[in-house]
Design a protein around this motif. Structure first.
Motif, PDB file in Angstrom:
ATOM      1  N   MET A  75      40.454  11.076 -22.470  1.00  0.00           N
ATOM      2  CA  MET A  75      39.615  10.646 -22.293  1.00  0.00           C
ATOM      3  C   MET A  75      38.390  11.340 -22.300  1.00  0.00           C
ATOM      4  O   MET A  75      38.812  12.658 -21.930  1.00  0.00           O
ATOM      5  N   ASP A  76      37.493  10.684 -22.092  1.00  0.00           N
ATOM      6  CA  ASP A  76      36.222  11.388 -22.552  1.00  0.00           C
ATOM      7  C   ASP A  76      34.919  11.371 -21.175  1.00  0.00           C
ATOM      8  O   ASP A  76      35.940  10.431 -20.358  1.00  0.00           O
ATOM      9  N   GLU A  77      34.423  11.576 -21.038  1.00  0.00           N
ATOM     10  CA  GLU A  77      33.105  11.463 -19.283  1.00  0.00           C
ATOM     11  C   GLU A  77      32.582  10.348 -18.856  1.00  0.00           C
ATOM     12  O   GLU A  77      33.166   9.629 -17.963  1.00  0.00           O
ATOM     13  N   TYR A  78      32.594   9.611 -19.978  1.00  0.00           N
ATOM     14  CA  TYR A  78      32.169   8.213 -19.852  1.00  0.00           C
ATOM     15  C   TYR A  78      33.298   7.509 -19.208  1.00  0.00           C
ATOM     16  O   TYR A  78      32.736   6.932 -17.804  1.00  0.00           O
ATOM     17  N   SER A  79      34.180   7.442 -19.761  1.00  0.00           N
ATOM     18  CA  SER A  79      35.428   6.390 -19.487  1.00  0.00           C
ATOM     19  C   SER A  79      35.631   6.811 -18.212  1.00  0.00           C
ATOM     20  O   SER A  79      36.258   6.001 -17.027  1.00  0.00           O
ATOM     21  N   GLU A  80      36.034   8.189 -17.646  1.00  0.00           N
ATOM     22  CA  GLU A  80      36.328   8.437 -16.503  1.00  0.00           C
ATOM     23  C   GLU A  80      35.228   8.383 -15.337  1.00  0.00           C
ATOM     24  O   GLU A  80      36.053   8.453 -14.039  1.00  0.00           O
ATOM     25  N   GLN A  81      34.231   8.621 -15.338  1.00  0.00           N
ATOM     26  CA  GLN A  81      32.928   7.809 -14.436  1.00  0.00           C
ATOM     27  C   GLN A  81      33.018   6.518 -14.364  1.00  0.00           C
ATOM     28  O   GLN A  81      33.610   5.934 -13.205  1.00  0.00           O
ATOM     29  N   GLU A  82      33.863   6.256 -15.180  1.00  0.00           N
ATOM     30  CA  GLU A  82      33.494   4.471 -15.061  1.00  0.00           C
ATOM     31  C   GLU A  82      34.378   4.029 -14.473  1.00  0.00           C
ATOM     32  O   GLU A  82      34.249   3.042 -13.749  1.00  0.00           O
ATOM     33  N   SER A  83      35.969   5.051 -14.380  1.00  0.00           N
ATOM     34  CA  SER A  83      36.968   4.285 -13.879  1.00  0.00           C
ATOM     35  C   SER A  83      36.855   4.881 -12.324  1.00  0.00           C
ATOM     36  O   SER A  83      37.685   4.587 -11.416  1.00  0.00           O
ATOM     37  N   GLU A  84      36.193   5.291 -11.824  1.00  0.00           N
ATOM     38  CA  GLU A  84      36.144   6.009 -10.366  1.00  0.00           C
ATOM     39  C   GLU A  84      35.261   5.568 -10.052  1.00  0.00           C
ATOM     40  O   GLU A  84      34.790   5.208  -8.180  1.00  0.00           O
ATOM     41  N   GLU A  85      33.652   4.399 -10.251  1.00  0.00           N
ATOM     42  CA  GLU A  85      33.376   3.502  -9.868  1.00  0.00           C
ATOM     43  C   GLU A  85      34.093   2.839  -8.825  1.00  0.00           C
ATOM     44  O   GLU A  85      34.789   2.098  -9.299  1.00  0.00           O
ATOM     45  N   GLU A  86      33.223   2.233  -6.756  1.00  0.00           N
ATOM     46  CA  GLU A  86      34.012   1.077  -6.561  1.00  0.00           C
ATOM     47  C   GLU A  86      33.478   0.331  -6.744  1.00  0.00           C
ATOM     48  O   GLU A  86      32.156  -0.023  -7.496  1.00  0.00           O
ATOM     49  N   PRO A  87      34.243  -1.054  -6.984  1.00  0.00           N
ATOM     50  CA  PRO A  87      33.516  -2.341  -6.984  1.00  0.00           C
ATOM     51  C   PRO A  87      32.686  -2.636  -6.010  1.00  0.00           C
ATOM     52  O   PRO A  87      32.089  -2.262  -4.595  1.00  0.00           O
ATOM     53  N   VAL A  88      31.286  -3.500  -6.714  1.00  0.00           N
ATOM     54  CA  VAL A  88      30.246  -3.665  -6.184  1.00  0.00           C
ATOM     55  C   VAL A  88      30.664  -4.598  -4.720  1.00  0.00           C
ATOM     56  O   VAL A  88      31.552  -5.240  -4.602  1.00  0.00           O
ATOM     57  N   LYS A  89      30.064  -4.179  -3.649  1.00  0.00           N
ATOM     58  CA  LYS A  89      30.725  -4.836  -2.498  1.00  0.00           C
ATOM     59  C   LYS A  89      29.122  -6.274  -2.293  1.00  0.00           C
ATOM     60  O   LYS A  89      28.641  -5.563  -1.796  1.00  0.00           O
ATOM     61  N   LYS A  90      29.803  -7.126  -1.929  1.00  0.00           N
ATOM     62  CA  LYS A  90      28.971  -8.135  -1.507  1.00  0.00           C
ATOM     63  C   LYS A  90      28.466  -8.126  -0.068  1.00  0.00           C
ATOM     64  O   LYS A  90      29.458  -7.982   0.749  1.00  0.00           O
ATOM     65  N   SER A  91      27.184  -8.643  -0.383  1.00  0.00           N
ATOM     66  CA  SER A  91      27.331  -8.788   1.383  1.00  0.00           C
ATOM     67  C   SER A  91      27.824 -10.213   1.766  1.00  0.00           C
ATOM     68  O   SER A  91      28.579 -11.195   1.826  1.00  0.00           O
ATOM     69  N   PHE A  92      27.580  -9.956   3.600  1.00  0.00           N
ATOM     70  CA  PHE A  92      28.323 -11.406   3.874  1.00  0.00           C
ATOM     71  C   PHE A  92      27.152 -12.732   3.645  1.00  0.00           C
ATOM     72  O   PHE A  92      27.734 -13.134   3.560  1.00  0.00           O
ATOM     73  N   VAL A  93      26.278 -12.402   3.386  1.00  0.00           N
ATOM     74  CA  VAL A  93      25.077 -13.976   2.345  1.00  0.00           C
ATOM     75  C   VAL A  93      25.949 -14.385   1.544  1.00  0.00           C
ATOM     76  O   VAL A  93      26.033 -15.463   1.588  1.00  0.00           O
ATOM     77  N   GLU A  94      25.955 -13.366   0.459  1.00  0.00           N
ATOM     78  CA  GLU A  94      26.809 -13.450  -0.096  1.00  0.00           C
ATOM     79  C   GLU A  94      28.248 -13.600  -0.602  1.00  0.00           C
ATOM     80  O   GLU A  94      28.794 -14.929  -1.648  1.00  0.00           O
ATOM     81  N   ARG A  95      28.763 -13.290   0.429  1.00  0.00           N
ATOM     82  CA  ARG A  95      30.568 -13.544   0.102  1.00  0.00           C
ATOM     83  C   ARG A  95      30.100 -15.232   0.728  1.00  0.00           C
ATOM     84  O   ARG A  95      31.108 -16.263   0.508  1.00  0.00           O
ATOM     85  N   TYR A  96      29.696 -15.587   1.898  1.00  0.00           N
ATOM     86  CA  TYR A  96      30.557 -16.490   2.753  1.00  0.00           C
ATOM     87  C   TYR A  96      28.704 -18.108   2.992  1.00  0.00           C
ATOM     88  O   TYR A  96      28.802 -19.109   3.165  1.00  0.00           O
ATOM     89  N   LEU A  97      26.865 -17.638   2.320  1.00  0.00           N
ATOM     90  CA  LEU A  97      26.493 -18.693   1.681  1.00  0.00           C
ATOM     91  C   LEU A  97      26.417 -19.004   1.270  1.00  0.00           C
ATOM     92  O   LEU A  97      25.343 -20.526   0.590  1.00  0.00           O
ATOM     93  N   ILE A  98      26.239 -18.542  -0.246  1.00  0.00           N
ATOM     94  CA  ILE A  98      25.378 -18.276  -1.291  1.00  0.00           C
ATOM     95  C   ILE A  98      26.959 -19.144  -2.224  1.00  0.00           C
ATOM     96  O   ILE A  98      27.699 -18.510  -1.541  1.00  0.00           O
ATOM     97  N   ILE A  99      26.376 -20.441  -2.902  1.00  0.00           N
ATOM     98  CA  ILE A  99      27.525 -21.097  -3.338  1.00  0.00           C
ATOM     99  C   ILE A  99      27.352 -20.731  -4.477  1.00  0.00           C
ATOM    100  O   ILE A  99      26.541 -20.831  -5.801  1.00  0.00           O
ATOM    101  N   SER A 100      29.055 -20.425  -5.339  1.00  0.00           N
ATOM    102  CA  SER A 100      28.568 -19.602  -7.119  1.00  0.00           C
ATOM    103  C   SER A 100      28.679 -21.504  -8.019  1.00  0.00           C
ATOM    104  O   SER A 100      28.491 -22.252  -7.133  1.00  0.00           O
ATOM    105  N   PRO A 101      27.487 -20.511  -8.881  1.00  0.00           N
ATOM    106  CA  PRO A 101      27.419 -21.931 -10.166  1.00  0.00           C
ATOM    107  C   PRO A 101      28.626 -22.673 -10.372  1.00  0.00           C
ATOM    108  O   PRO A 101      28.499 -23.646 -10.959  1.00  0.00           O
TER     109      PRO A 101
END
Length: 161
Positions: A1-27
């Motif tokens: 494994m190279d350095e880039y793929s290790e860093q990519e796997s360690e990143e946490e998924p982006v957490k959505k805000s309250f507004v994005e989770r409950y108010l925004i209507i998905s396309p």
């Protein structure tokens, strides 16, 4: 494994805000696609009735006035939902869920047409329902018909099924 793929796997998924989770209507929201189809039928109805009333000096029966008010309320709900409707960026196809970007997109696309179509002109006029001026102002709602003609929009709505 190279350095880039290790860093990519360690990143946490982006957490959505309250507004994005409950108010925004998905396309891709099916219920919104169904609602948009209902709105398209109501646009057709509204355009037909407004043209007929203007052309033939038609006095609306009470049942038609109630139907018109129901249709107008659907348009008002649609107007506000459009400020919460996420969209896909035209170049990157990324889902846009930021309220500010959604509002700006709506302001530069359908906002003026939608605003004019729901604006309560009758409040500012005496004997509004029977006046020629009021009937002419109702014709300002006709650009709404372009939503029916916008094949890309109709195709997108139907594709959601």
């Amino acid at each position: 494994m190279d350095e880039y793929s290790e860093q990519e796997s360690e990143e946490e998924p982006v957490k959505k805000s309250f507004v994005e989770r409950y108010l925004i209507i998905s396309p891709e929201a099916k219920w919104k696609s169904i609602f948009d189809i209902i709105i398209l039928f109501m646009v057709g109805y509204s355009c037909f009735v407004n043209m007929f009333a203007f052309a033939y000096d038609f006095q609306s029966p009470d049942a038609l006035l109630v139907t018109d008010e129901i249709v107008e309320n659907f348009f008002r709900v649609d107007f506000f939902l459009n400020f919460l409707q996420g969209y896909r960026h035209p170049d990157t196809y990324e889902n846009i869920t930021d309220l500010k970007l959604i509002a700006l997109n709506y302001l530069f696309t359908w906002f003026i047409i939608d605003f004019l179509s729901i604006f309560p002109f009758s409040i500012f006029m005496d004997n509004a329902e029977n006046s020629t001026t009021f009937k002419l102002l109702r014709l300002l709602r006709m650009p709404r018909l372009s939503k029916l003609i916008d094949i890309g929009r109709v195709k997108k709505i139907l594709k959601a099924f």
